[in-house]
Write a protein that holds these residues in place. Structure first.
Motif, PDB file in Angstrom:
ATOM      1  N   LEU A   1      11.996 -12.996 -10.708  1.00 34.40           N
ATOM      2  CA  LEU A   1      12.959 -12.283  -9.883  1.00 34.40           C
ATOM      3  C   LEU A   1      12.808 -10.776 -10.051  1.00 34.40           C
ATOM      4  O   LEU A   1      12.554 -10.280 -11.147  1.00 34.40           O
ATOM      5  CB  LEU A   1      14.387 -12.698 -10.250  1.00 34.40           C
ATOM      6  N   GLY A   2      12.993 -10.070  -8.933  1.00 30.99           N
ATOM      7  CA  GLY A   2      12.959  -8.616  -8.985  1.00 30.99           C
ATOM      8  C   GLY A   2      11.627  -8.090  -9.479  1.00 30.99           C
ATOM      9  O   GLY A   2      10.553  -8.485  -9.014  1.00 30.99           O
ATOM     10  N   ALA A   3      11.674  -7.185 -10.460  1.00 31.89           N
ATOM     11  CA  ALA A   3      10.452  -6.592 -11.000  1.00 31.89           C
ATOM     12  C   ALA A   3       9.617  -7.594 -11.776  1.00 31.89           C
ATOM     13  O   ALA A   3       8.459  -7.311 -12.098  1.00 31.89           O
ATOM     14  CB  ALA A   3      10.809  -5.406 -11.897  1.00 31.89           C
ATOM     15  N   GLY A   4      10.166  -8.775 -12.064  1.00 34.39           N
ATOM     16  CA  GLY A   4       9.372  -9.818 -12.703  1.00 34.39           C
ATOM     17  C   GLY A   4       8.211 -10.292 -11.857  1.00 34.39           C
ATOM     18  O   GLY A   4       7.292 -10.949 -12.373  1.00 34.39           O
ATOM     19  N   ARG A   5       8.216  -9.974 -10.566  1.00 36.84           N
ATOM     20  CA  ARG A   5       7.106 -10.397  -9.705  1.00 36.84           C
ATOM     21  C   ARG A   5       5.812  -9.674 -10.060  1.00 36.84           C
ATOM     22  O   ARG A   5       4.721 -10.193  -9.818  1.00 36.84           O
ATOM     23  CB  ARG A   5       7.465 -10.189  -8.230  1.00 36.84           C
ATOM     24  N   PHE A   6       5.897  -8.487 -10.630  1.00 38.89           N
ATOM     25  CA  PHE A   6       4.676  -7.828 -11.104  1.00 38.89           C
ATOM     26  C   PHE A   6       4.002  -8.683 -12.180  1.00 38.89           C
ATOM     27  O   PHE A   6       2.776  -8.797 -12.226  1.00 38.89           O
ATOM     28  CB  PHE A   6       5.000  -6.445 -11.664  1.00 38.89           C
ATOM     29  N   ALA A   7       4.817  -9.300 -13.049  1.00 42.12           N
ATOM     30  CA  ALA A   7       4.253 -10.171 -14.081  1.00 42.12           C
ATOM     31  C   ALA A   7       3.651 -11.423 -13.468  1.00 42.12           C
ATOM     32  O   ALA A   7       2.655 -11.953 -13.980  1.00 42.12           O
ATOM     33  CB  ALA A   7       5.332 -10.538 -15.101  1.00 42.12           C
ATOM     34  N   ALA A   8       4.234 -11.933 -12.379  1.00 42.27           N
ATOM     35  CA  ALA A   8       3.656 -13.102 -11.702  1.00 42.27           C
ATOM     36  C   ALA A   8       2.269 -12.782 -11.157  1.00 42.27           C
ATOM     37  O   ALA A   8       1.367 -13.629 -11.179  1.00 42.27           O
ATOM     38  CB  ALA A   8       4.579 -13.569 -10.575  1.00 42.27           C
ATOM     39  N   ILE A   9       2.090 -11.570 -10.655  1.00 43.45           N
ATOM     40  CA  ILE A   9       0.764 -11.154 -10.184  1.00 43.45           C
ATOM     41  C   ILE A   9      -0.222 -11.109 -11.356  1.00 43.45           C
ATOM     42  O   ILE A   9      -1.369 -11.564 -11.244  1.00 43.45           O
ATOM     43  CB  ILE A   9       0.855  -9.791  -9.473  1.00 43.45           C
ATOM     44  N   ASP A  10       0.233 -10.600 -12.485  1.00 43.40           N
ATOM     45  CA  ASP A  10      -0.631 -10.587 -13.673  1.00 43.40           C
ATOM     46  C   ASP A  10      -0.919 -11.996 -14.179  1.00 43.40           C
ATOM     47  O   ASP A  10      -1.977 -12.237 -14.785  1.00 43.40           O
ATOM     48  CB  ASP A  10       0.010  -9.758 -14.786  1.00 43.40           C
ATOM     49  N   ASP A  11       0.022 -12.937 -13.949  1.00 41.42           N
ATOM     50  CA  ASP A  11      -0.228 -14.325 -14.352  1.00 41.42           C
ATOM     51  C   ASP A  11      -1.511 -14.862 -13.725  1.00 41.42           C
ATOM     52  O   ASP A  11      -2.241 -15.640 -14.348  1.00 41.42           O
ATOM     53  CB  ASP A  11       0.938 -15.227 -13.941  1.00 41.42           C
ATOM     54  N   VAL A  12      -1.765 -14.488 -12.480  1.00 43.19           N
ATOM     55  CA  VAL A  12      -2.967 -14.976 -11.798  1.00 43.19           C
ATOM     56  C   VAL A  12      -4.213 -14.517 -12.553  1.00 43.19           C
ATOM     57  O   VAL A  12      -5.136 -15.305 -12.805  1.00 43.19           O
ATOM     58  CB  VAL A  12      -2.996 -14.485 -10.333  1.00 43.19           C
ATOM     59  N   ALA A  13      -4.232 -13.257 -12.942  1.00 44.67           N
ATOM     60  CA  ALA A  13      -5.377 -12.743 -13.702  1.00 44.67           C
ATOM     61  C   ALA A  13      -5.472 -13.416 -15.065  1.00 44.67           C
ATOM     62  O   ALA A  13      -6.574 -13.724 -15.546  1.00 44.67           O
ATOM     63  CB  ALA A  13      -5.257 -11.229 -13.867  1.00 44.67           C
ATOM     64  N   ASP A  14      -4.328 -13.673 -15.695  1.00 48.22           N
ATOM     65  CA  ASP A  14      -4.352 -14.316 -17.011  1.00 48.22           C
ATOM     66  C   ASP A  14      -4.848 -15.754 -16.911  1.00 48.22           C
ATOM     67  O   ASP A  14      -5.541 -16.242 -17.819  1.00 48.22           O
ATOM     68  CB  ASP A  14      -2.952 -14.281 -17.622  1.00 48.22           C
ATOM     69  N   CYS A  15      -4.504 -16.449 -15.843  1.00 47.35           N
ATOM     70  CA  CYS A  15      -5.016 -17.812 -15.642  1.00 47.35           C
ATOM     71  C   CYS A  15      -6.525 -17.795 -15.455  1.00 47.35           C
ATOM     72  O   CYS A  15      -7.250 -18.653 -15.993  1.00 47.35           O
ATOM     73  CB  CYS A  15      -4.332 -18.455 -14.436  1.00 47.35           C
ATOM     74  N   ALA A  16      -7.010 -16.829 -14.680  1.00 51.89           N
ATOM     75  CA  ALA A  16      -8.458 -16.710 -14.492  1.00 51.89           C
ATOM     76  C   ALA A  16      -9.148 -16.424 -15.827  1.00 51.89           C
ATOM     77  O   ALA A  16     -10.189 -17.016 -16.151  1.00 51.89           O
ATOM     78  CB  ALA A  16      -8.763 -15.615 -13.473  1.00 51.89           C
TER      79      ALA A  16
END
Length: 695
Positions: free
Chosen positions: A517-532
């Motif tokens: 939620l909110g600014a936490g979406r920046f971390a969701a974008i980083d999650d994609v890189a961390d999964c890769a």
């Protein structure tokens, strides 16, 4: 909102009978789902795509001879057989778009009619049947003044999440406060001044649009009955009506703030309200005597459970208790037969389903039981259709089959319906489906993420391969181990697939859902890189041949990943994704905008944050070639979201293409279009990543 401020109640529109003939071309490789049985349990209505598009079919429960009841070109999305057996109600999506209609047809294919949603610009959604089958609840979405269902910037007004209604609505204009660890951005301001309230337009519409629920008689003997109306609503569905017709159970509210309402139909008074979980909209049912309400809810809990609410004679809730719950898994599906002696519960165990039948307790404080848990032939249950005499029909999906329907007898022994495709028919002979393995990885801030890894045939251990990170939609959807023809296509090209659940996904608890939620979406974008990075560290994926793709919210994450991590991925495929959250809010359907604001932020209060989260704000960093795919009739995420991203990429010299699928909306439902989409996406990724294991 008073009845005078709503549009006229829907009137039936008679259609030509289909005649019961099957479509001319039937596919061996097909799926069947969304079963609904007649009162005897001897016949089942369901959705099937044997003709290349999801259509309404019916067949004997234990024999061959299934046939199409509506062979039209419009995809069917939901089905409900009336308790008296005389009608089958269903929802269609003309042109594959978001503006749906509710129809009814006799079991023999005659008497077909549109019950709601036939008016230009309107949309209708299926609700429950009354217990005697005399009427069907429908929800009608009324467009804003001017008749447009979408396309204007005024979907959300400053200072409010949704204007208050007058008939049956819960107090207050804004969604209820979050009872979990997260809160929405942009706390609602004071109620708008009277001159800001939506007034009636010349044609009777509320200026901001409305969702209105009616009881409709398919026989046309009785006029429609208004149940509930709310201006500026995000969602509304009638889930149950008591046998005597005094109380109704409604599900309303935006994502993350869904509510169950017990409505006194005669007065319009809300007698009880409680937070309920997202996910399946069929949230619960009244007991036969209307003194108990069974709900699937995560109120004050990390995972959804079966709750028991004791009701006074007027519907007021007096006692609330947990009848069945788990500490580490949530209740996905709840189905209670009309007699209310037992319930079928589908628990989500990290993506797979544990199904059980449980006796319902008679007194508050008692736990449900005893419980009977069948052994299922496939991993995931997507729909439960209980039988009054015991047993059920279940729609099952698995990693090695297409969706199918199985009957579970009174002893809960499963048997595949004769007209449902065999497991061997999931794909043409020669290349069986791949069974994925579960993976857990840790994000850079320590949050543990889940997902499923699909290894392409021929890729041995220790040989890094080209890999596609596939991102689901929602964002509250969840990756589950079910057969996906898209993954099968990619695997056949020598591309591995990792399908993760980044933060915001369901299935891992409310805190995980709220973590974006909110600014936490920046971390969701980083999650994609961390999964890769994780699959590279495991030695599965070649770091120089990583691709990313996703649909809907996954399409947004794809574009965001390409511009936030421009040197990580060599290619991307963004499907129906939002490239600019500002233009998305301006162009989407009004009720979708209101629901999305609860997840992404308010388009006015949180304008700067939404701009910062938009891929278009960083498009100058794009380096990887991108393919955008969109349905031409998508009014959830308008096609302009793909068009502006592709145009910006080309202006910067980055290879970019757009595939627009005709007669499709936000979901791709036609077999020929789905095949074109899969092959185009696989061609794009194979061309940029290359097939086979790395040297």
């Amino acid at each position: 909102m008073s009845p005078e401020r709503t549009r006229p109640a829907p009137g039936p529109v008679r259609l030509a009978d289909h005649g019961g003939g099957d479509p001319p071309t039937l596919l061996t490789v097909h799926g069947c789902w969304y079963p609904s049985a007649d009162p005897t349990g001897e016949h089942v209505a369901f959705i099937c795509d044997r003709a290349g598009v999801p259509q309404l079919w019916s067949g004997p429960a234990r024999g061959a001879g299934a046939h199409a009841l509506d062979g039209g070109p419009d995809p069917v999305t939901e089905v409900a057989w009336s308790p008296d057996g005389r009608w089958i109600a269903y929802t269609t999506a003309p042109g594959g778009g978001e503006h749906t209609r509710v129809l009814a047809v006799r079991p023999d294919g005659t008497g077909r009619q549109v019950l709601a949603g036939a008016e230009p610009g309107s949309s209708a959604h299926l609700g429950c049947w009354t217990r005697d089958g005399a009427a069907l609840a429908v929800t009608v979405a009324q467009p804003p003044a001017g008749g447009a269902g979408h396309g204007g910037p005024g979907h959300l007004r400053a200072g409010t999440g949704a204007p208050p209604g007058e008939r049956g609505t819960a107090p207050g204009a804004a969604p209820p406060g979050r009872d979990g660890p997260a809160t929405l951005l942009g706390a609602p301001g004071p109620p708008p001044a009277p001159e800001q309230e939506p007034g009636p337009s010349p044609d009777g519409d509320a200026a901001g649009g409305a969702l209105t629920a009616y009881l409709v008689d398919p026989d046309g003997t009785h006029a429609p009955v208004l149940l509930f109306s709310e201006a500026g609503a995000a969602s509304l569905r009638v889930c149950d009506v008591t046998a005597e017709g005094r109380l109704a159970l409604l599900r309303r509210g935006p994502r993350g703030h869904r509510e169950a309402l017990v409505l006194d139909i005669a007065s319009g008074r809300t007698a009880f309200a409680l937070h309920v979980a997202d996910g399946d909209p069929w949230i619960g049912r009244f007991s036969a005597d209307a003194r108990t309400l069974w709900l699937r809810s995560d109120a004050e809990r990390e995972f959804a459970a079966l709750l028991r609410v004791r009701l006074d004679a007027d519907g007021t809730g007096r006692e609330l208790s947990v009848a069945a719950g788990r500490e580490d898994s949530g209740l996905d599906l709840l189905s209670v037969p009309a007699h209310g002696r037992w319930a079928f519960l589908a628990w989500n165990e990290q993506g797979t389903t544990r199904l059980e039948r449980t006796a319902l307790p008679a007194a508050a404080g008692e736990e449900a039981g005893p419980r009977h848990r069948p052994d299922l032939p496939h991993e995931v249950v997507t729909r439960i259709a209980p039988l009054e005499q015991g047993g059920l029909f279940a729609a099952l999906s698995g990693s090695r089959r297409r969706p199918g329907i199985w009957e579970l007898d009174r002893g809960l022994v499963p048997a595949r319906a004769p007209w449902s495709a065999r497991d061997a028919d999931a794909v043409p002979p020669g290349r069986p489906p791949v069974r994925p393995v579960p993976l857990r990885c840790r994000a850079r801030d320590g949050l543990v993420l889940g997902g499923w890894y699909y290894r392409a045939p021929g890729h041995g251990p220790g040989r890094p391969a080209p890999c596609v990170i596939h991102l689901h939609g929602g964002p509250e959807e969840q990756e589950r181990p079910v057969f996906d023809p898209l993954y099968h296509e990619l695997l056949g090209r020598g591309l591995d697939v990792f399908a993760p659940d980044v933060r915001g996904s369901s299935g891992w608890g409310r805190s995980f859902v709220d973590a974006d939620l909110g600014a936490g979406r920046f971390a969701a974008i980083d999650d994609v890189a961390d999964c890769a990075a994780h699959v590279v560290e495991l030695g599965y994926a070649d770091p120089l041949r990583l691709g990313v793709m996703g649909r809907s919210y996954g399409g947004y994450l794809t574009m965001a990943s390409l511009v936030w991590h421009p040197h990580l991925f060599r290619a991307g495929v963004a499907v129906c994704g939002m490239s600019d959250l500002g233009t998305f809010f301006a162009g989407t359907e009004p009720w979708i905008a209101r629901s999305a604001a609860a997840k992404y932020g308010h388009p006015e209060h949180d304008r700067d944050l939404l701009r910062a989260l938009s891929p278009m704000s960083r498009v100058e960093r794009l380096r990887a070639p991108v393919l955008a795919v969109h349905g031409e009739h998508d009014t959830n995420v308008p096609p302009t979201e793909s068009e502006q991203f592709v145009r910006a990429a080309r202006e910067r010299g980055v290879p970019a293409r757009q595939l627009t699928l005709r007669d499709e909306g936000h979901e791709f439902l036609r077999a020929d279009n789905r095949r074109l989409y899969r092959r185009t996406a696989a061609d794009w990724l194979e061309g940029h990543l290359g097939p086979g294991p790395a040297a």
